[in-house]
Design an enzyme around this catalytic site. Structure first.
Site, PDB file in Angstrom:
ATOM      1  N   GLU A 108       0.995  -1.250  -0.144  1.00  0.00           N
ATOM      2  CA  GLU A 108      -0.162  -0.068   0.041  1.00  0.00           C
ATOM      3  C   GLU A 108       0.916   1.278   0.118  1.00  0.00           C
ATOM      4  O   GLU A 108       2.013   1.200   0.483  1.00  0.00           O
ATOM      5  CB  GLU A 108      -0.927  -0.041   1.299  1.00  0.00           C
ATOM      6  CG  GLU A 108      -1.989  -1.059   1.188  1.00  0.00           C
ATOM      7  CD  GLU A 108      -1.536  -2.354   2.017  1.00  0.00           C
ATOM      8  OE1 GLU A 108      -2.150  -3.240   2.056  1.00  0.00           O
ATOM      9  OE2 GLU A 108      -0.362  -2.075   2.881  1.00  0.00           O
ATOM     10  N   TYR A 120       7.232   2.145  -8.265  1.00  0.00           N
ATOM     11  CA  TYR A 120       6.493   0.612  -8.166  1.00  0.00           C
ATOM     12  C   TYR A 120       6.109   0.365  -9.433  1.00  0.00           C
ATOM     13  O   TYR A 120       6.349  -0.721 -10.066  1.00  0.00           O
ATOM     14  CB  TYR A 120       5.505   0.684  -6.980  1.00  0.00           C
ATOM     15  CG  TYR A 120       5.956   1.103  -5.645  1.00  0.00           C
ATOM     16  CD1 TYR A 120       7.380   0.797  -5.119  1.00  0.00           C
ATOM     17  CD2 TYR A 120       5.032   1.621  -4.809  1.00  0.00           C
ATOM     18  CE1 TYR A 120       7.753   1.127  -4.017  1.00  0.00           C
ATOM     19  CE2 TYR A 120       5.539   2.218  -3.416  1.00  0.00           C
ATOM     20  CZ  TYR A 120       6.754   1.651  -3.007  1.00  0.00           C
ATOM     21  OH  TYR A 120       7.116   2.205  -1.872  1.00  0.00           O
TER      22      TYR A 120
END
Length: 166
Positions: A108, A120
């Site tokens: 998260e 990411y």
């Protein structure tokens, strides 16, 4: 800008004070000292500390859950950000997760943390959901991201490779 010479070591008792200090510098909802101590010797935890000259300049933790790696924390000292060290941390633990049989990875990230989201995505993570009001201190949403098929990913960026690219 010169890239620091870094080494990765497993979390140990002697790192806790520096990690807590760094965590308190960079996080608005920092982990407690006890939370880091809980990672020591935890059978399903991988926690790497990035060191430069005896100083903690970053760290990353993940939990191994059945065949999934859940990245729990990623921190790089502000003065060492934008040098590729966050990517190096991520690749290091993702390789280890793959070696331990993990098939996928998840994390998260704050919706406002666009540099992290872009990193990411660069590593192959996909945005799959939003957790509303996830962060307790300001009720910010979190983007849930997944990296599927770890066994197919090229995660071979090593410390030496990182230095050669500079």
């Amino acid at each position: 800008m010169a890239t620091p010479h870094v080494e990765f070591v497993p979390l140990a008792e002697q790192h806790i004070a520096q990690i807590v200090a760094l965590e308190n510098r960079v996080e608005t909802a920092p982990w407690s000292e006890q939370s880091f101590r809980n990672e020591l010797g935890h059978a399903h935890s991988v926690f790497k500390v990035m060191m430069e000259g005896g100083q903690v300049i970053g760290f990353i933790g993940l939990w191994l859950l059945v065949d999934e790696a859940h990245i729990t924390t990623v921190v790089v000292a502000p003065e060492h950000q934008r040098k590729g060290l966050g990517e190096l941390l991520m690749r290091t633990v993702l390789r280890e997760a793959r070696e331990r049989g993990m098939k996928n990875a998840t994390l998260e990230v704050r919706v406002s943390n666009e540099p992290a989201i872009q990193l990411y995505k660069k590593l192959g993570f996909e945005e799959v959901a939003v957790r509303k009001n996830y962060y307790p201190e300001n009720r910010e949403d979190a983007v849930v991201m997944w990296l599927y098929r770890l066994e197919e990913r090229d995660l071979l960026l090593l410390v030496e490779d990182h230095h050669d690219q500079r």
